[in-house]
Each structure stands twice: as C-alpha cells, then as structure tokens.
Design a protein around this motif. Sequence first.
Motif, PDB file in Angstrom:
ATOM      1  N   GLY A 112      -6.064  16.318  -8.997  1.00 53.32           N
ATOM      2  CA  GLY A 112      -4.862  16.907  -9.573  1.00 53.32           C
ATOM      3  C   GLY A 112      -3.617  16.486  -8.824  1.00 53.32           C
ATOM      4  N   ARG A 113      -3.713  16.427  -7.485  1.00 55.41           N
ATOM      5  CA  ARG A 113      -2.554  15.995  -6.687  1.00 55.41           C
ATOM      6  C   ARG A 113      -2.188  14.548  -7.006  1.00 55.41           C
ATOM      7  N   LEU A 114      -3.177  13.767  -7.298  1.00 58.38           N
ATOM      8  CA  LEU A 114      -2.944  12.344  -7.554  1.00 58.38           C
ATOM      9  C   LEU A 114      -2.362  12.115  -8.949  1.00 58.38           C
ATOM     10  N   LEU A 115      -2.834  12.889  -9.926  1.00 62.40           N
ATOM     11  CA  LEU A 115      -2.449  12.623 -11.314  1.00 62.40           C
ATOM     12  C   LEU A 115      -1.269  13.451 -11.806  1.00 62.40           C
ATOM     13  N   ASP A 116      -1.068  14.620 -11.225  1.00 60.97           N
ATOM     14  CA  ASP A 116      -0.017  15.506 -11.693  1.00 60.97           C
ATOM     15  C   ASP A 116       1.313  15.167 -11.019  1.00 60.97           C
ATOM     16  N   ARG A 117       1.829  13.991 -11.333  1.00 59.88           N
ATOM     17  CA  ARG A 117       3.057  13.500 -10.721  1.00 59.88           C
ATOM     18  C   ARG A 117       3.783  12.633 -11.729  1.00 59.88           C
ATOM     19  N   SER A 118       5.073  12.458 -11.530  1.00 58.64           N
ATOM     20  CA  SER A 118       5.873  11.733 -12.519  1.00 58.64           C
ATOM     21  C   SER A 118       5.484  10.270 -12.614  1.00 58.64           C
ATOM     22  N   GLU A 119       5.150   9.650 -11.479  1.00 62.91           N
ATOM     23  CA  GLU A 119       4.744   8.248 -11.482  1.00 62.91           C
ATOM     24  C   GLU A 119       3.296   8.159 -11.018  1.00 62.91           C
ATOM     25  N   ARG A 120       2.432   8.610 -11.872  1.00 64.24           N
ATOM     26  CA  ARG A 120       1.014   8.592 -11.509  1.00 64.24           C
ATOM     27  C   ARG A 120       0.479   7.158 -11.559  1.00 64.24           C
ATOM     28  N   PRO A 121      -0.608   6.908 -10.832  1.00 67.83           N
ATOM     29  CA  PRO A 121      -1.193   5.562 -10.855  1.00 67.83           C
ATOM     30  C   PRO A 121      -1.823   5.264 -12.203  1.00 67.83           C
ATOM     31  N   VAL A 169       0.849  -1.196   0.000  1.00 71.75           N
ATOM     32  CA  VAL A 169       0.000   0.000   0.000  1.00 71.75           C
ATOM     33  C   VAL A 169       0.881   1.241   0.000  1.00 71.75           C
ATOM     34  N   ASP A 170       0.712   2.073  -1.007  1.00 71.75           N
ATOM     35  CA  ASP A 170       1.439   3.343  -1.106  1.00 71.75           C
ATOM     36  C   ASP A 170       0.483   4.452  -0.682  1.00 71.75           C
ATOM     37  N   GLU A 171       0.646   4.967   0.538  1.00 71.82           N
ATOM     38  CA  GLU A 171      -0.286   5.958   1.060  1.00 71.82           C
ATOM     39  C   GLU A 171      -0.260   7.263   0.275  1.00 71.82           C
ATOM     40  N   SER A 172       0.788   7.504  -0.502  1.00 72.71           N
ATOM     41  CA  SER A 172       0.809   8.712  -1.320  1.00 72.71           C
ATOM     42  C   SER A 172      -0.204   8.640  -2.463  1.00 72.71           C
ATOM     43  N   LEU A 173      -0.705   7.432  -2.737  1.00 71.42           N
ATOM     44  CA  LEU A 173      -1.715   7.258  -3.782  1.00 71.42           C
ATOM     45  C   LEU A 173      -3.128   7.358  -3.223  1.00 71.42           C
ATOM     46  N   VAL A 174      -3.255   7.636  -1.939  1.00 72.71           N
ATOM     47  CA  VAL A 174      -4.567   7.787  -1.296  1.00 72.71           C
ATOM     48  C   VAL A 174      -4.799   9.267  -1.017  1.00 72.71           C
ATOM     49  N   VAL A 175      -5.815   9.847  -1.643  1.00 68.78           N
ATOM     50  CA  VAL A 175      -6.147  11.254  -1.429  1.00 68.78           C
ATOM     51  C   VAL A 175      -7.627  11.370  -1.109  1.00 68.78           C
ATOM     52  N   VAL A 176      -7.955  12.304  -0.223  1.00 72.80           N
ATOM     53  CA  VAL A 176      -9.356  12.492   0.166  1.00 72.80           C
ATOM     54  C   VAL A 176      -9.688  13.979   0.154  1.00 72.80           C
ATOM     55  N   GLY A 177     -10.966  14.275   0.025  1.00 75.94           N
ATOM     56  CA  GLY A 177     -11.424  15.659   0.012  1.00 75.94           C
ATOM     57  C   GLY A 177     -12.926  15.720   0.115  1.00 75.94           C
ATOM     58  N   GLU A 178     -13.466  16.918  -0.085  1.00 74.20           N
ATOM     59  CA  GLU A 178     -14.910  17.104  -0.076  1.00 74.20           C
ATOM     60  C   GLU A 178     -15.512  16.634  -1.400  1.00 74.20           C
ATOM     61  N   LEU A 179     -16.846  16.641  -1.476  1.00 71.66           N
ATOM     62  CA  LEU A 179     -17.515  16.121  -2.659  1.00 71.66           C
ATOM     63  C   LEU A 179     -17.828  17.184  -3.707  1.00 71.66           C
ATOM     64  N   ASP A 180     -17.560  18.475  -3.406  1.00 75.53           N
ATOM     65  CA  ASP A 180     -17.852  19.513  -4.389  1.00 75.53           C
ATOM     66  C   ASP A 180     -16.829  19.458  -5.520  1.00 75.53           C
ATOM     67  N   PRO A 181     -17.189  19.933  -6.724  1.00 78.32           N
ATOM     68  CA  PRO A 181     -16.300  19.812  -7.887  1.00 78.32           C
ATOM     69  C   PRO A 181     -14.917  20.423  -7.685  1.00 78.32           C
ATOM     70  N   ASP A 182     -14.815  21.591  -7.045  1.00 73.17           N
ATOM     71  CA  ASP A 182     -13.517  22.226  -6.852  1.00 73.17           C
ATOM     72  C   ASP A 182     -12.590  21.358  -6.009  1.00 73.17           C
ATOM     73  N   SER A 183     -13.150  20.764  -4.936  1.00 76.09           N
ATOM     74  CA  SER A 183     -12.339  19.911  -4.075  1.00 76.09           C
ATOM     75  C   SER A 183     -11.910  18.646  -4.809  1.00 76.09           C
ATOM     76  N   VAL A 184     -12.832  18.070  -5.567  1.00 74.90           N
ATOM     77  CA  VAL A 184     -12.507  16.861  -6.331  1.00 74.90           C
ATOM     78  C   VAL A 184     -11.396  17.153  -7.337  1.00 74.90           C
ATOM     79  N   ASP A 185     -11.515  18.291  -8.030  1.00 79.90           N
ATOM     80  CA  ASP A 185     -10.475  18.653  -8.995  1.00 79.90           C
ATOM     81  C   ASP A 185      -9.117  18.790  -8.315  1.00 79.90           C
TER      82      ASP A 185
END
Length: 325
Positions: A230-239, A210-226
């Motif tokens: 973004g933190r999850l996908l905008d990385r050199s080794e994205r999932p 389990v790589d905890e850096s691949l676990v992200v949480v937030g609110e359900l509104d669109p801005d929070s989801v974005d």
Amino acid sequence: MTTLADVAAAAGVSKAAASLVLSGKFEGRVSERKAERVRVAADELGYVRDAIAGGMRNGRTQTIGVIGERVLSTPYAVSMIDSVLSTSQDLGWSVLLTDAGRDGVAAEEAVREMVARRVNQVVIASMYHRVVSVPEQIEDVVVLNGVADRPGVPGVVPDERQGAHDAVAHLIGLGHRRIGYLGHDDTGSIAVRERSDSYRDSLREAGIAVDESLVVVGELDPDSVDAVAGRLLDRSERPTAAGVFRQAARLGISIPTDLSVIGFDDLALISTNLDPRLTTMRLPHWEMAEWLTRELAAGHAAGLPDVTRFPCPLIQRASTAPPAF
C-alpha cells in the motif's frame, strides 16, 4: 568416533555385555546394575549404535540421508525433496528423511540417526537460501539450497543475483523505468540481500537512477505485505512495475495495464492461480536437487566446490506488459 569397546571399558563390562545392553537384548544375561552403567557410559561418551552392522564391506548402504530444515513441513521448497526421492529411485538408491524442526533443536539427534544408519551422504536441505550451520561431527555432508558456515562443505543454491537482474531486465525491455521493489526485511538471508543488491545494480547498469523511495520491505505475512504494498502503490507517482495484487485491486489499479507485476519463486499455488497469472523468476529447486543427487550417487561429493549456482529462469505469463503512457 566413540566405539563399543570404549563404552564397555568405561562401564567396566565386556564388549559382548555392552552390545547386549545397547541392542536391548540383555534381559536375563546382564544385570540391571551393569546395564545402567553401560547406558550412562554410552550417553556420556555420545556413542551411536551402528544400526546396520556388518554384512557390507565398505560399511555403506547406498542411502542418502536428508535432514530437512522446515522443508518437509512447508510448501515452498518441497519440490527439492520430491526431486531427491524420484532421482534416487531412478538410480536404485534409498533416501532416509528426517526434519530438524522449526528451530533446528532436533538437528543433533538427526545427525546421530544418520550416522547410526551409515548413509553414504548427508544432505542438509534448507527451506530458503541462507548460511546453514553444519554440525562438526558430520563428514560426508552437503547443503541443498544454502551454503555451509564452514569451508569445505559443498552447497547448491539458486543464482539470486542473476534472477533479480533478469527480472529487472525483462521490465526494462517492456519499457518500464519506474520499477519498485517489495522485499523481505530478513537481513540474514542471502537470497534477500543478493536480490535487492542486484535490483539496484541492474537499474544502474541500464542508466536508471535508483529511487530508494520505491524500495519497501516487510514481513511475509499477508497483513505486512498489504501494508508495504500500500505504501508503494498509494502515491501520486507510483511505479509501473511492483508488488501485490490485493492492494492493486483496492486502489483500482489494473494489472498489467496500469501496473506490471513480476514475482520470485514460481510457487504454483500462487503464480498459476492469480488473475492474471503471475510472471515470475522460478527458483530451480527441482534441478538443483536432481543434479546434486546424481553427483552424490556417482561419488563426486569430494570434488564439488563450496558453492554451485543454478540459474533462475524467467516464466513469462500475463502480469507484465508495456506501460501505458
């Protein structure tokens, strides 16, 4: 339970006079002074007038009373209500619907209404899977899409752990090994906790750390989801399997070629209108409500366990595919 005789005694009037006042038929027959005493006594004693008095030997009405907690005003779990209504109609039963409000402040009044109308069974329907506060004054009550905050009250819920396990297993079966998790940060939600726990357990079961850096949480509104996506996908080794379409499009990530996405719920407004259409674990709201309605109509409520879980089926569409190595 407070009776009409209790109210009459507290007000110092006859039972007949109290009945006339509480039914609104006292004008010209009971003085306003006495009527006011009756109303005050009824309020202080918490008296609920029987709206369907007499005429039925067992005092029941072949009616299911549903108290919705935001279920009637949001699209997420409305299929539960649709299922209760259609199943009840098939069985020749009636349904009395009311909403407890966004913060539940109307719950007590809703309970009083159900008691007054002598429904056979009260169903508290929750918008999402969580612990539900059940008023002590309700006896014949069950919880739909949640569990009660006291023992002895049956609850029917989705099997969140199974759903999350099967979602991870689906992705692993396609060949994915870096699997991200984008979730809600509501720690009070049973659904949130069980899904995230099962995500981690399922990876370990498959021999994947389990790589905890691949676990992200937030609110359900669109801005929070974005933001969290973004933190999850905008990385050199994205999932190779994770969150949300908007951020993938912003970053030029192709779904499912570069990124597989699997959701949880199968809300038709979302899952069938995305491009590509979303693979998802479907919450069995309709099936839970249909089964529970039939059990209640058959008089089986007393024999139901505190928790009954319904499996979440995998609905495979076009947003998941083997990873491109």
